[in-house]
Scaffold this motif. Sequence first.
Motif, PDB file in Angstrom:
ATOM      1  N   GLY A  12      -0.084   0.020  -4.836  1.00 26.20           N
ATOM      2  CA  GLY A  12       0.556  -1.269  -4.664  1.00 26.20           C
ATOM      3  C   GLY A  12       1.404  -1.428  -3.417  1.00 26.20           C
ATOM      4  O   GLY A  12       1.898  -2.511  -3.136  1.00 26.20           O
ATOM      5  N   ASN A  44       3.547  -9.168  -0.217  1.00 28.82           N
ATOM      6  CA  ASN A  44       3.369  -8.041  -1.128  1.00 28.82           C
ATOM      7  C   ASN A  44       4.716  -7.499  -1.612  1.00 28.82           C
ATOM      8  O   ASN A  44       4.882  -7.199  -2.795  1.00 28.82           O
ATOM      9  CB  ASN A  44       2.566  -6.935  -0.438  1.00 28.82           C
ATOM     10  N   SER A  45       5.682  -7.393  -0.713  1.00 29.44           N
ATOM     11  CA  SER A  45       6.982  -6.864  -1.130  1.00 29.44           C
ATOM     12  C   SER A  45       7.682  -7.830  -2.084  1.00 29.44           C
ATOM     13  O   SER A  45       8.327  -7.401  -3.051  1.00 29.44           O
ATOM     14  CB  SER A  45       7.869  -6.558   0.071  1.00 29.44           C
ATOM     15  N   ASN A  48       5.978  -7.404  -5.433  1.00 30.46           N
ATOM     16  CA  ASN A  48       6.384  -6.144  -6.065  1.00 30.46           C
ATOM     17  C   ASN A  48       7.783  -6.253  -6.667  1.00 30.46           C
ATOM     18  O   ASN A  48       8.029  -5.767  -7.771  1.00 30.46           O
ATOM     19  CB  ASN A  48       6.330  -4.993  -5.062  1.00 30.46           C
TER      20      ASN A  48
END
Length: 59
Positions: A12, A44-45, A48
């Motif tokens: 991930g 993406n961060s 997450n």
Amino acid sequence: MPFRAIAKMTNGMVSAEMVDGIVRIVNGHFFSGAGATVRAWVRNSRANRRTARELRDGV
């Protein structure tokens, strides 16, 4: 190692969108690839962090 394996093996940390940006860089489109990679990293961060928050709070 194929580039798509990077996304699969990093648990991930690297998304498929980031891999697409890296491939663009390798194919000679440095600035558009770097921009795509950075944008994908930000997305993406955030995703997450959102997932971690949902797991922590039990939502």
